[in-house]
Design an enzyme around this catalytic site. Sequence first.
Site, PDB file in Angstrom:
ATOM      1  N   ASN A  81       8.348  -0.126  -4.166  1.00  0.00           N
ATOM      2  CA  ASN A  81       7.726  -1.370  -4.638  1.00  0.00           C
ATOM      3  C   ASN A  81       8.789  -2.232  -5.305  1.00  0.00           C
ATOM      4  O   ASN A  81       8.960  -2.210  -6.519  1.00  0.00           O
ATOM      5  CB  ASN A  81       6.588  -1.042  -5.621  1.00  0.00           C
ATOM      6  CG  ASN A  81       5.698   0.076  -5.104  1.00  0.00           C
ATOM      7  OD1 ASN A  81       5.605   1.130  -5.717  1.00  0.00           O
ATOM      8  ND2 ASN A  81       5.065  -0.149  -3.964  1.00  0.00           N
TER       9      ASN A  81
ATOM     10  N   ASN B  20       6.776   2.672   3.542  1.00  0.00           N
ATOM     11  CA  ASN B  20       6.797   3.465   2.316  1.00  0.00           C
ATOM     12  C   ASN B  20       6.047   2.706   1.227  1.00  0.00           C
ATOM     13  O   ASN B  20       6.607   1.844   0.556  1.00  0.00           O
ATOM     14  CB  ASN B  20       8.232   3.744   1.895  1.00  0.00           C
ATOM     15  CG  ASN B  20       8.302   4.753   0.768  1.00  0.00           C
ATOM     16  OD1 ASN B  20       7.362   4.873  -0.019  1.00  0.00           O
ATOM     17  ND2 ASN B  20       9.401   5.465   0.680  1.00  0.00           N
ATOM     18  N   ASP B  21       4.784   3.056   1.067  1.00  0.00           N
ATOM     19  CA  ASP B  21       3.922   2.390   0.094  1.00  0.00           C
ATOM     20  C   ASP B  21       4.504   2.407  -1.311  1.00  0.00           C
ATOM     21  O   ASP B  21       4.074   1.645  -2.188  1.00  0.00           O
ATOM     22  CB  ASP B  21       2.579   3.115   0.009  1.00  0.00           C
ATOM     23  CG  ASP B  21       1.662   2.776   1.155  1.00  0.00           C
ATOM     24  OD1 ASP B  21       1.819   1.700   1.748  1.00  0.00           O
ATOM     25  OD2 ASP B  21       0.781   3.606   1.454  1.00  0.00           O
ATOM     26  N   CYS B  22       5.391   3.331  -1.536  1.00  0.00           N
ATOM     27  CA  CYS B  22       5.870   3.560  -2.901  1.00  0.00           C
ATOM     28  C   CYS B  22       7.219   2.933  -3.194  1.00  0.00           C
ATOM     29  O   CYS B  22       7.770   3.130  -4.277  1.00  0.00           O
ATOM     30  CB  CYS B  22       5.905   5.063  -3.177  1.00  0.00           C
ATOM     31  SG  CYS B  22       4.265   5.782  -3.026  1.00  0.00           S
TER      32      CYS B  22
END
Length: 824
Positions: free
Chosen positions: A490, A486-488
């Site tokens: 963070n 999940n790149d998002c």
Amino acid sequence: MEQQKRYGHFDDQHREYVITDPQTPWPWINYLGNEDFFSLISNTAGGYSFYKDAKFRRITRYRYNNVPMDNGGRYFYIKDGDTVWNPGWKPCKTPLDFYECRHGMSYTRITGRKSGVEASVLFFVPLKKWCEVQKLTLTNQSQEVKSLKLFSFEEWCLWNAATDMENFQRNFSTGEVEIEDSTIYHKTEYRERRNHYAFYHVNTEIQGFDTDRETFVGLYNEFSNPDAVVEGRPRNSHAHGWSPIASHYIEVTLQPGESKDFVFLLGYIENEQDKKFSAPQVINKDKAHALIAELDTTAKVDKAFAELCEYWDSLLNIYKVRTGNDKLDRMVNIWNQYQCMVTFNFSRSASFFESGVGRGMGFRDSNQDLVGFVHQIPPRARQRIIDIASTQFPDGGCYHQYQPLTKRGNNDIGGGFNDDPCWLIFGTVAYIKETGDFSILDEQVPFDNQPGTEVTLFEHLKISMNHVINNLGPHLLPLIGRADWNDCLNLNCFSWDPNESFQTTENVSEGTKAESLMIAGLFVVTGKDYVALCRKLAELSAGQGSALAYGEEADRMQQAVDAMIDAVKKHGWDGEWYLRAYDFYGRKIGSNECDEGKIFIESQGWCTMAEIGAEDGMVAKSLDSCKKYLECEHGMVLNSPAFTKYIYEYGEISSYPEGYKENAGIFCHNNPWVIIGECIAGRGNDAWSHYAKILPSYVEEKYQTLHKVEPYVNCQMVAGKDAFRPGEGKNSWLTGTAAWMWYTVSEFILGIKPDYDGIRIDPCLPETAGDYTVQRKFRDAEYDITIRPNGSQKGVKRVVLDGSAIEGTVIPYTPGKHTVEVEM
Ligand code: GLC
Ligand code: GLC
């Protein structure tokens, strides 16, 4: 529910999707080209072409986010008296008597009819050639003689698609062309560092041309009414700077019933440095002439097209199912496999949602894409694995992306995504199981593309596993790094500056406690694969010293896997589902204790696939929770409840409105993880109902208007239950969903799993499933498999190979043709 209009339908016999109304709810596109030269083409002939790299070698120009959407492309204007029309309806939008766009396997055929004239254009990129063919057939279906004026149109991009859209103080002065007979050459910057040019040719004499955009269109006109076309008079303009284009002008007379073909070619050429010019400032056109000569007649073009169709026949003959359910069969036999080829080719670089300038080939994305592609062309998969591994760093970390033209890691994006390394195991194991080619593990592969740093690919796999082991957090779970899948999410980013990219801004890694349960599950799944691979290598090298080493390596990793399983059971279980993560400070994410984002899909998918705590009922509970909290009419959402405010500690995920993208959208990519979890747990009814919700052919039937995007492929994201319009799709084509849907249906639902020694048969089906057959080519064998589920969801009772019952469920690999009968 609002009435769902239909814009087209499947034609399974021709393996086409037939669009019957040009005004689709969004451009419905197709991809042309298979290896070096590629084009995107919409149902109204919009789109663009490039060589290898959509950023650095853009051949034709495209304006994103245009008004109207999808403006620009390869246009044919037909002027019949005072009426001007296009076979693809756009850009003139003159009402047509008939319109049809057939998107097929690497080709598109657009047909329009107006006042007794039919124009049909076949677009494709011939195998192994650097060009797009546009074969236009004009037919006079009327009783009278027709005198038509035909204008072609392409707009050149000044090669670098990024600077082409911004550096006008330079661009408006660099454009250069040459015109020779019926060919228009685009040679901007050819004089200096470039050794490539493009051309647009037609195989007939022309009566005029244009190469300067403003002269052709008129500064105050539009593509829908270019001056030259409206007046029926080409200007024979020669571009010097500004915006070079290519337009041929041809006068055509057709007797009643007469038909004429015109072959247009958009080509790309590279010359050797010392053979660039044939005279001062004149490009050497030898290669262009040669390419044109290969495709200058209808017969040659038809032959090239037949070869392309045969190529797709052979690719789609490798795995063929017959279940009697057309909606399933067409996805498995045609569209899912086709989309897998496209994602393999493009990763996430070029679509109508990916600009082609932002992203190159993703480390994790491309490894996953391999799983959908490896059975199609194993040698290309092999090369891809080597290319990807070559961007790894000595500590096992890796560049998150690389540029396809240079194959070098992309510094702008950098690395630090701690799930990345595991995917290399995932891709490589799939390749070896498909091919039996263990030699790939001995290939010498560099780090960060630096010559002299080579170690074996096996060593790369080892350091990939080690990278996780060397980066554990306080609960002995994997540290998340910049982000996991999940790149998002963070967790180390802490951004208050809206101008910062969540992906690249400096992360705080000192003192972080941010751990990922998604990576934990991924590590267990790929760790088990790695252990099995080492055991296999030990077996293959029995009697040699290395056998012992492989055995020890297997033991070492088994311990690490067991330790991870323990850590998940101890620190990763929330009571009804697996936690998602721990944040920087060590607080739970994806827990019932949280106000929002109580449950996330990724850890449910990976930890159930890994069967962590199955014996304690965790897997079954987690799968039930997905149904209870994540499932909706259109699939399973990523998290629930959606975030309603920005959370500084979480990053990009909470920057999206509710129900979109990573904030509780149906991120189709991760639905298959849960479906596989269901399959492994033997819950065929649930697996099927989740699967059918995101299967394009089922969506096509119900929701063409709502869904908006192409109904023949999966999209990345469908708006979730918390969104304003649940069910609306976005980001079609380039998504890991393609490979995961393929892996899910081919191996886990239909149950045909390549393995080192043969094919394992292990279906998991809804209890309503009837008998079905799968024809599977596998290495040098061909299996004709009939499966009789007998109302059972899982569990193979008996496998009969060529008439004799075998022990177990793995059909041992032997070359030749075989029949297999399976009773469940
Ligand atoms: C996009 C990216 C992929 C990422 C996913 C979830 O699809 O291409 O790498 O895993 O989004 O953030
Ligand atoms: C994920 C998201 C995508 C975003 C990328 C980088 O891939 O799905 O929208 O562009 O992360 O932030």
